[in-house]
Design a protein around this motif. Sequence first.
Motif, PDB file in Angstrom:
ATOM      1  N   GLY A 131      39.565  28.894  40.860  1.00 28.04           N
ATOM      2  CA  GLY A 131      40.423  27.711  40.978  1.00 28.04           C
ATOM      3  C   GLY A 131      39.874  26.746  42.010  1.00 28.04           C
ATOM      4  O   GLY A 131      38.997  25.922  41.726  1.00 28.04           O
ATOM      5  N   GLY A 132      40.374  26.860  43.228  1.00 29.18           N
ATOM      6  CA  GLY A 132      40.043  25.912  44.300  1.00 29.18           C
ATOM      7  C   GLY A 132      38.559  25.603  44.429  1.00 29.18           C
ATOM      8  O   GLY A 132      38.156  24.427  44.496  1.00 29.18           O
ATOM      9  N   GLY A 141      40.762  35.031  41.924  1.00 26.90           N
ATOM     10  CA  GLY A 141      41.691  35.101  43.054  1.00 26.90           C
ATOM     11  C   GLY A 141      40.924  34.809  44.319  1.00 26.90           C
ATOM     12  O   GLY A 141      40.318  35.697  44.916  1.00 26.90           O
ATOM     13  N   SER A 142      40.906  33.484  44.658  1.00 32.00           N
ATOM     14  CA  SER A 142      40.212  33.043  45.875  1.00 32.00           C
ATOM     15  C   SER A 142      38.742  33.469  45.908  1.00 32.00           C
ATOM     16  O   SER A 142      38.197  33.742  46.981  1.00 32.00           O
ATOM     17  CB  SER A 142      40.954  33.512  47.130  1.00 32.00           C
ATOM     18  OG  SER A 142      42.273  33.004  47.130  1.00 32.00           O
ATOM     19  N   MET A 143      38.101  33.518  44.733  1.00 28.83           N
ATOM     20  CA  MET A 143      36.651  33.734  44.741  1.00 28.83           C
ATOM     21  C   MET A 143      36.019  32.459  45.286  1.00 28.83           C
ATOM     22  O   MET A 143      36.448  31.346  44.964  1.00 28.83           O
ATOM     23  CB  MET A 143      36.123  34.036  43.341  1.00 28.83           C
ATOM     24  CG  MET A 143      34.647  34.435  43.346  1.00 28.83           C
ATOM     25  SD  MET A 143      33.946  34.692  41.697  1.00 28.83           S
ATOM     26  CE  MET A 143      34.307  36.396  41.399  1.00 28.83           C
ATOM     27  N   GLU A 157      43.351  38.839  37.557  1.00 26.78           N
ATOM     28  CA  GLU A 157      43.712  37.943  38.655  1.00 26.78           C
ATOM     29  C   GLU A 157      44.947  38.475  39.381  1.00 26.78           C
ATOM     30  O   GLU A 157      46.085  38.228  38.934  1.00 26.78           O
ATOM     31  CB  GLU A 157      44.024  36.547  38.107  1.00 26.78           C
ATOM     32  CG  GLU A 157      42.871  35.877  37.418  1.00 26.78           C
ATOM     33  CD  GLU A 157      42.921  34.376  37.602  1.00 26.78           C
ATOM     34  OE1 GLU A 157      41.948  33.826  38.150  1.00 26.78           O
ATOM     35  OE2 GLU A 157      43.931  33.754  37.236  1.00 26.78           O
ATOM     36  N   ASN A 184      38.805  26.842  36.862  1.00 27.38           N
ATOM     37  CA  ASN A 184      40.133  26.431  36.404  1.00 27.38           C
ATOM     38  C   ASN A 184      40.560  25.278  37.304  1.00 27.38           C
ATOM     39  O   ASN A 184      40.916  25.504  38.457  1.00 27.38           O
ATOM     40  CB  ASN A 184      41.112  27.608  36.512  1.00 27.38           C
ATOM     41  CG  ASN A 184      42.545  27.179  36.210  1.00 27.38           C
ATOM     42  OD1 ASN A 184      42.770  26.154  35.568  1.00 27.38           O
ATOM     43  ND2 ASN A 184      43.508  27.958  36.683  1.00 27.38           N
ATOM     44  N   HIS A 240      47.773  32.494  32.347  1.00 27.18           N
ATOM     45  CA  HIS A 240      47.555  32.352  33.791  1.00 27.18           C
ATOM     46  C   HIS A 240      48.869  32.627  34.526  1.00 27.18           C
ATOM     47  O   HIS A 240      49.943  32.281  34.041  1.00 27.18           O
ATOM     48  CB  HIS A 240      47.049  30.929  34.095  1.00 27.18           C
ATOM     49  CG  HIS A 240      46.535  30.787  35.487  1.00 27.18           C
ATOM     50  ND1 HIS A 240      47.371  30.612  36.563  1.00 27.18           N
ATOM     51  CD2 HIS A 240      45.273  30.832  35.982  1.00 27.18           C
ATOM     52  CE1 HIS A 240      46.633  30.550  37.662  1.00 27.18           C
ATOM     53  NE2 HIS A 240      45.366  30.680  37.346  1.00 27.18           N
ATOM     54  N   ALA A 245      46.424  36.973  45.166  1.00 25.83           N
ATOM     55  CA  ALA A 245      45.129  36.451  45.629  1.00 25.83           C
ATOM     56  C   ALA A 245      44.856  35.041  45.104  1.00 25.83           C
ATOM     57  O   ALA A 245      43.868  34.423  45.495  1.00 25.83           O
ATOM     58  CB  ALA A 245      44.008  37.394  45.183  1.00 25.83           C
ATOM     59  N   ILE A 246      45.736  34.535  44.223  1.00 22.40           N
ATOM     60  CA  ILE A 246      45.451  33.235  43.603  1.00 22.40           C
ATOM     61  C   ILE A 246      45.922  32.097  44.496  1.00 22.40           C
ATOM     62  O   ILE A 246      47.115  31.994  44.828  1.00 22.40           O
ATOM     63  CB  ILE A 246      46.125  33.128  42.222  1.00 22.40           C
ATOM     64  CG1 ILE A 246      45.564  34.210  41.297  1.00 22.40           C
ATOM     65  CG2 ILE A 246      45.912  31.743  41.619  1.00 22.40           C
ATOM     66  CD1 ILE A 246      46.180  34.242  39.936  1.00 22.40           C
ATOM     67  N   GLY A 247      44.971  31.284  44.908  1.00 25.18           N
ATOM     68  CA  GLY A 247      45.293  30.099  45.705  1.00 25.18           C
ATOM     69  C   GLY A 247      45.779  30.420  47.106  1.00 25.18           C
ATOM     70  O   GLY A 247      46.294  29.559  47.813  1.00 25.18           O
TER      71      GLY A 247
END
Length: 255
Positions: free
Chosen positions: A238-239, A216-218, A171, A13, A99, A175-177
């Motif tokens: 994401g990141g 989530g920050s995988m 998610e 993402n 999301h 934990a996201i970002g």
Amino acid sequence: MNKTLRRPVIAGNWKMNMTPSKAKALISELAPKVEGKNECDIVLCVPFVDIAVAKEAAEGTNIKIGAQNVHFAKSGAYTGEIAADMLVEAGAEYVVIGHSERRQYFGETDETVNLRTKAALEGGLKVILCVGELLSQREQGITAEIVSLQTKIALQGVTAEQMKNIIIAYEPVWAIGTGKTATADQAEEVCAIIRGVIAGLYDDAVAKATVIQYGGSMNAANAAELLSREDIDGGLIGGASLKSEDFSIIVSAAN
Ligand code: PEP
């Protein structure tokens, strides 16, 4: 055993990152790194203006393209929105819906998530449907209830046949970002709960066939452990999806 019935999906993402020229460059960098890693589907969910360029850059590779949102109407007076057929024609095969950033900043509700999901399916898109609890909800011990309710409302009116085109992304919002990953035990527990909800809504066969991702920050360091769990069939990333090396390591972990 059931896990082997499901083909993992590793989806990036990109959020609001990458201009079209940067998108093209990143895909050119990523493609050789994931070449031949065909034991999972690889998807990049990119900003709307990147879709056509990304699709072209991914031509002949094992990378598929998705969008990050879709409107529920087919067309009309919805300034700033985008319809499913526009995404498909631009080259998107997938779309992220619900999301937490859309729920948090753009007024997305379980009801609009459901409307968007049905419109996306009718328009021929595969849906990556996001659910997840806030930190305060986890602390109150109501994660299972929240995630179950989100899943049930989002899937209202979705048929068992259409479930073949639904991926659920669990998610946890905290934990996201944030760099805080759920432990593999925490992620597995909730993914199993979601699978149970799907079994209740449909049947065991549908539940066993549905891909459930963790997001989530995988990252390159924790992906293998998360993906080894029975009910975790992929990741929404994401990141780490903005770095070709890190994303390719996650893809390798799913292979
Ligand atoms: C996401 O955007 O869905 C996500 C999981 O982001 P991150 O991997 O950066 O936490």
